[in-house]
Design a protein around this motif. Structure first.
Motif, PDB file in Angstrom:
ATOM      1  N   GLU A 193       0.909  -1.248   0.078  1.00  0.00           N
ATOM      2  CA  GLU A 193      -0.078  -0.055   0.012  1.00  0.00           C
ATOM      3  C   GLU A 193       1.108   1.358  -0.119  1.00  0.00           C
ATOM      4  N   PRO A 194       0.770   2.322  -0.916  1.00  0.00           N
ATOM      5  CA  PRO A 194       1.334   3.376  -0.805  1.00  0.00           C
ATOM      6  C   PRO A 194       1.064   4.275   0.324  1.00  0.00           C
ATOM      7  N   PRO A 195       2.110   5.102   1.070  1.00  0.00           N
ATOM      8  CA  PRO A 195       1.942   5.735   2.211  1.00  0.00           C
ATOM      9  C   PRO A 195       0.827   6.796   2.110  1.00  0.00           C
ATOM     10  N   PRO A 196       0.098   7.387   2.912  1.00  0.00           N
ATOM     11  CA  PRO A 196      -0.833   8.247   2.832  1.00  0.00           C
ATOM     12  C   PRO A 196       0.247   9.656   3.349  1.00  0.00           C
ATOM     13  N   ALA A 197      -0.445  10.834   2.981  1.00  0.00           N
ATOM     14  CA  ALA A 197       0.365  11.829   3.579  1.00  0.00           C
ATOM     15  C   ALA A 197      -0.370  12.371   4.577  1.00  0.00           C
ATOM     16  N   ALA A 198       0.054  11.612   5.763  1.00  0.00           N
ATOM     17  CA  ALA A 198      -0.447  11.955   7.200  1.00  0.00           C
ATOM     18  C   ALA A 198       0.020  13.329   7.534  1.00  0.00           C
ATOM     19  N   PRO A 199      -0.836  14.015   8.682  1.00  0.00           N
ATOM     20  CA  PRO A 199      -0.745  15.241   9.195  1.00  0.00           C
ATOM     21  C   PRO A 199       0.842  15.273   9.473  1.00  0.00           C
ATOM     22  N   GLY A 200       1.511  16.355   9.268  1.00  0.00           N
ATOM     23  CA  GLY A 200       2.837  16.604   9.483  1.00  0.00           C
ATOM     24  C   GLY A 200       3.957  15.986   8.556  1.00  0.00           C
ATOM     25  N   GLN A 201       3.525  15.231   7.540  1.00  0.00           N
ATOM     26  CA  GLN A 201       4.302  14.271   6.796  1.00  0.00           C
ATOM     27  C   GLN A 201       4.060  14.677   5.377  1.00  0.00           C
ATOM     28  N   VAL A 202       4.875  14.379   4.454  1.00  0.00           N
ATOM     29  CA  VAL A 202       4.896  14.569   3.168  1.00  0.00           C
ATOM     30  C   VAL A 202       5.090  13.042   2.555  1.00  0.00           C
ATOM     31  N   VAL A 203       4.822  12.863   1.413  1.00  0.00           N
ATOM     32  CA  VAL A 203       5.213  11.705   0.603  1.00  0.00           C
ATOM     33  C   VAL A 203       6.084  12.218  -0.384  1.00  0.00           C
TER      34      VAL A 203
END
Length: 337
Positions: free
Chosen positions: A18-28
């Motif tokens: 699964e590709p990573p989500p752009a979670a709060p505080g993060q970038v993809v």
């Protein structure tokens, strides 16, 4: 997305994950280049100490020397990161403890290490999620090859800073691998007279091609006053040699790790009033490394022997040399291939 997953000692495969989500505080980040290093090989072989201490476990997704372009940003992240070429810090501290507040997040007891510690997925994949606080922007003059060499370069720069060498100082580097050669390059950029010691002439060939003429083996090492010695080797006997040959009142820096415990008689330090420094991470050296690469003070690209696709990464971890590889010690992976 495709990612390399090590599922056990000597067993790695490219999987659809699964590709990573752009979670709060993060970038993809859309990954463009990843370096393979000795730590990655130790995970593949099963020798990495974190596997035995419980700080890491199979299956593991490796890759901590990387660069790419920000493809998505999470809530709370400055939108200007979108579309920018970046690399990032491997060490992700909790940002709450005294060590993190003091700028020592790389030794935070609760830290994650991207692709290394705590199950944080690494960059040997088409995309990787990274906290925005760990990002470092890359200028156009730092290409993908150099971008994926920022992390090892940061380690080397920290070692040179710890050695406190400058114009005219004599620096001895033990071990002409990736980190040792980077230490030599950064030391030379500071004006130091750089000497390197390797196992044999073949081990030293690349150093000589980079213009380092003072190259030695243990049998030929001259009796010279070394203002600093950096041990970038994996040989358990060399930490003691570093303390033995450094000038009294000067500095030794330990950045290499041997698979067996090394022996060092602390009397060699005390009776010579030697300062010994250990270097764990690149964190405090990343910005300086980008600056040195961007300005041309250090060109680390000859250290990369080949760039392969994701499907070929497992064979490299197993010790295979890519066809047509150059003399450099480093192999890069382009996950887009």
């Amino acid at each position: 997305m495709r990612a390399l997953v090590i599922i056990g000692p000597g067993r790695a495969e490219v999987q659809e994950v699964e590709p990573p989500p752009a979670a709060p505080g993060q970038v993809v980040v859309d990954v463009e280049r990843v370096g393979l290093c000795g730590t990655d090989v130790e995970f593949f072989t099963g020798h990495m100490s974190y596997l035995h201490s419980g700080e890491a476990a199979y299956p593991i997704r490796i890759g901590h020397e990387w660069c790419g372009t920000v493809g998505a940003v999470g809530a709370g992240v400055d939108g200007s990161w979108l579309g920018r070429r970046v690399t990032g810090d491997t060490m992700l501290g909790c940002r709450r403890c005294a060590r993190c507040r003091d700028g020592r997040q790389h030794v935070c007891a609760d830290r994650f290490e991207i692709g290394v510690r705590g199950g944080f997925p690494g960059a040997l994949a088409e995309r990787v999620a990274v906290p925005a606080t760990a990002l470092h922007a890359l200028p156009d003059s730092v290409d993908d090859t150099l971008g994926a060499l920022v992390e090892p370069g940061g380690n080397a720069l920290r070692a040179v800073r710890a050695a406190q060498v400058g114009e005219g100082d004599r620096l001895l580097v033990l071990g002409p691998g990736t980190i040792g050669l980077l230490v030599a390059l950064f030391g030379r950029a500071r004006g130091a007279e750089v000497h390197l010691m390797g196992r044999d002439d073949r081990d030293l060939a690349l150093a000589r091609s980079l213009g380092f003429t003072s190259t030695w083996t243990a049998d030929t090492l001259p009796d010279l006053p070394f203002d600093a010695v950096v041990d970038a080797s994996t040989a358990p006997q060399l930490p003691a040699l570093a303390a033995r040959v450094v000038e009294p009142g000067k500095r030794v820096v330990y950045i290499g790790l041997s698979s067996a415990p090394s022996t060092l008689d602390t009397r060699a330090l005390v009776l010579k009033d030697v300062t010994a420094v250990g270097v764990l991470s690149a964190s405090a050296g990343l910005a300086g490394t980008i600056e040195a690469y961007a300005g041309g003070a250090v060109d680390a690209r000859p250290l990369v022997a080949a760039t392969v696709g994701l499907d070929e990464a497992a064979a490299v971890l197993a010790g295979e040399r890519p066809p047509g590889a150059g003399p450099g010690p480093k192999v890069h992976v382009d996950p887009r291939r």
